[in-house]
Design an enzyme around this catalytic site. Structure first.
Site, PDB file in Angstrom:
ATOM      1  N   LYS A  65       0.867  -1.175   0.000  1.00  0.00           N
ATOM      2  CA  LYS A  65       0.000   0.000   0.000  1.00  0.00           C
ATOM      3  C   LYS A  65       0.906   1.227   0.000  1.00  0.00           C
ATOM      4  O   LYS A  65       2.043   1.158   0.482  1.00  0.00           O
ATOM      5  CB  LYS A  65      -0.861   0.002   1.280  1.00  0.00           C
ATOM      6  CG  LYS A  65      -2.100   0.849   1.193  1.00  0.00           C
ATOM      7  CD  LYS A  65      -3.243   0.118   0.530  1.00  0.00           C
ATOM      8  CE  LYS A  65      -4.445   0.999   0.366  1.00  0.00           C
ATOM      9  NZ  LYS A  65      -5.580   0.301  -0.251  1.00  0.00           N
ATOM     10  N   GLY A 124     -25.704   1.404   1.815  1.00  0.00           N
ATOM     11  CA  GLY A 124     -24.876   2.112   0.837  1.00  0.00           C
ATOM     12  C   GLY A 124     -25.061   1.547  -0.550  1.00  0.00           C
ATOM     13  O   GLY A 124     -24.692   0.398  -0.814  1.00  0.00           O
ATOM     14  N   VAL A 125     -25.658   2.360  -1.436  1.00  0.00           N
ATOM     15  CA  VAL A 125     -25.874   1.882  -2.807  1.00  0.00           C
ATOM     16  C   VAL A 125     -25.093   2.765  -3.780  1.00  0.00           C
ATOM     17  O   VAL A 125     -25.656   3.431  -4.635  1.00  0.00           O
ATOM     18  CB  VAL A 125     -27.380   1.772  -3.175  1.00  0.00           C
ATOM     19  CG1 VAL A 125     -27.994   0.593  -2.466  1.00  0.00           C
ATOM     20  CG2 VAL A 125     -28.147   3.050  -2.835  1.00  0.00           C
ATOM     21  N   GLY A 126     -23.771   2.758  -3.594  1.00  0.00           N
ATOM     22  CA  GLY A 126     -22.873   3.439  -4.529  1.00  0.00           C
ATOM     23  C   GLY A 126     -22.557   2.480  -5.660  1.00  0.00           C
ATOM     24  O   GLY A 126     -23.401   1.702  -6.111  1.00  0.00           O
ATOM     25  N   ASN A 127     -21.309   2.528  -6.072  1.00  0.00           N
ATOM     26  CA  ASN A 127     -20.874   1.730  -7.211  1.00  0.00           C
ATOM     27  C   ASN A 127     -21.114   0.228  -7.012  1.00  0.00           C
ATOM     28  O   ASN A 127     -21.825  -0.418  -7.784  1.00  0.00           O
ATOM     29  CB  ASN A 127     -19.369   2.019  -7.383  1.00  0.00           C
ATOM     30  CG  ASN A 127     -18.948   1.922  -8.809  1.00  0.00           C
ATOM     31  OD1 ASN A 127     -19.751   1.589  -9.674  1.00  0.00           O
ATOM     32  ND2 ASN A 127     -17.697   2.211  -9.064  1.00  0.00           N
ATOM     33  N   VAL A 128     -20.545  -0.331  -5.942  1.00  0.00           N
ATOM     34  CA  VAL A 128     -20.709  -1.772  -5.681  1.00  0.00           C
ATOM     35  C   VAL A 128     -22.154  -2.076  -5.285  1.00  0.00           C
ATOM     36  O   VAL A 128     -22.767  -3.032  -5.779  1.00  0.00           O
ATOM     37  CB  VAL A 128     -19.751  -2.251  -4.558  1.00  0.00           C
ATOM     38  CG1 VAL A 128     -19.996  -3.712  -4.220  1.00  0.00           C
ATOM     39  CG2 VAL A 128     -18.303  -2.035  -4.958  1.00  0.00           C
TER      40      VAL A 128
END
Ligand code: NAD
Length: 354
Positions: A80, A180-184
């Protein structure tokens, strides 16, 4: 401030401090392990309150990537990098180019990608100084946004959790609470709805909720998602949402989602187990995107990615089984399995060299 005695140092192979005075870059690159392959992990830009916080974060994230790669069974190690600073106000092209040169000096041992505070366009800048960038957009020669494959892996982890909790991996007729309904989250909701599940969802961004309105989910307030009458709770937003306050509220028997570091503290895996809730560790469930990044890095067939992501179902069942055998929680079971795989690769490398 110490590095060697930091809790997540764990015999990192490399911890490199990078300072470029011309551009103002202050960064750290950490390589936890290259036993299974080059260390892949994103480049985070964040205004850390102190150098100690930055060191702790990069070491924790880097080791986490080793575990994630091992459990996704990819030929990658874990690393990282972090840039200290505010991405909104302090990021410059010169800084990203300096970061690219620092990464390049590691000669392929560390491969970067986007993370919090860095965008695909930033990766294109870093790519001007080094080949060691993966998870690129298609227009930059990559395999594109891995979110759909991350969602597919999470879908598999939900099926595995249901297999363990309800003795069926068929989720038709079940209800799932997606935080959470973002991209994924949006991709996942479509997969769940197609499989016949009903949905509870929450998200502070109205546009994200609107994007899945055709699925007729039950929209609830952010704080109400935990107590939704759902068999499965699926965190796909931010870290730390499973804690002393929220775990007692859960109604279901399965927790599986995409969000990194869902447990506020490691011991919350015990709290879930005590409530007989099957918890699939985040880094096992969300490894689908990493499988795509690995294929991009090695230039392997795009069509071979999906079957490998589907195997997350079996990996999750292995974790649940191992936890039972060892009489431990699934979080600790996954960590132990990941460490075993990394040590086995180290041993195999030694034998090859001998
Ligand atoms: P995203 O930013 O597109 O989506 C996150 C969503 O969560 C957003 O819609 C946001 O509005 C919402 N949100 C924020 N706070 C919330 C809250 N308190 N309650 C409910 N919703 C809230 O991110 P993403 O790419 O969909 O990733 C989701 C999670 O999965 C993140 O934790 C990410 O680190 C992790 N993850 C993503 C990938 C990937 O391939 N994108 C891979 C591995 C892990």
């Amino acid at each position: 401030m110490s590095v060697f005695s930091a809790p997540d140092y764990d015999d990192h192979e490399v911890v490199e401090f990078v300072r470029d005075t011309d551009s103002g870059l202050s960064a750290i690159i950490a390589i936890h392990s290259t036993a299974r392959g080059p260390a892949l992990g994103g480049c985070r830009m964040f205004p850390y309150a102190s150098e100690a916080d930055a060191i702790a974060d990069v070491l924790r994230l880097s080791r986490g990537m080793s575990y994630k790669a091992a459990m996704a069974d990819v030929a990658l190690g874990g690393g990282k990098s972090i840039i200290m600073g505010d991405a909104a106000t302090q990021k410059t092209e010169a800084m990203l180019l300096a970061m690219g040169r620092a990464i390049d000096q590691l000669q392929g041992r560390y491969i970067t990608g986007e993370d919090i505070g860095t965008r695909p366009a930033d990766m294109a800048v870093i790519r001007r100084e080094t080949r060691s960038v993966s998870c690129l957009e298609e227009e930059h020669g990559g395999y594109g946004d891995p979110a759909i494959l991350t969602a597919l892996g999470v879908f598999q982890s939900i099926r595995a959790g249901c297999q363990a909790a309800f003795e069926t991996s068929d989720i038709a007729g079940m209800s799932v609470a997606v935080q959470g309904v973002g991209n994924v989250g949006q991709h996942l909701c479509r997969m769940l709805a197609e499989a016949g599940a009903s949905l509870f969802v929450c998200d502070p961004v109205q546009d994200h909720l609107r994007a899945i309105s055709d699925l007729n989910p039950t929209v609830v307030a952010l704080d109400d998602i935990y107590a939704a009458e759902a068999q499965v709770f699926t965190p796909c937003a931010i870290g730390g949402t499973l804690n002393d306050d929220t775990i007692p509220l859960l109604k279901g028997r399965v927790v599986a989602g995409a969000a990194n570091n869902q447990l506020y503290r490691a011991h919350h895996a015990d709290a879930l187990a005590e409530r007989e809730i099957i918890y699939l560790p985040d880094y096992v469930a969300n490894g689908g995107g990493l499988i795509s990044c690995e294929a991009e890095w090695f230039g392997t067939d795009k069509n071979a990615i999906k079957p490998r992501v589907l195997k997350i179902f079996d990996t999750c069942l292995d974790v649940i089984e191992f936890a039972k055998e060892k009489n431990t929680n699934t979080g600790s079971a996954a960590d132990q399995l990941a460490v075993q795989k990394i040590l086995a690769a180290k041993q195999a490398n030694k034998t090859k060299q001998a």
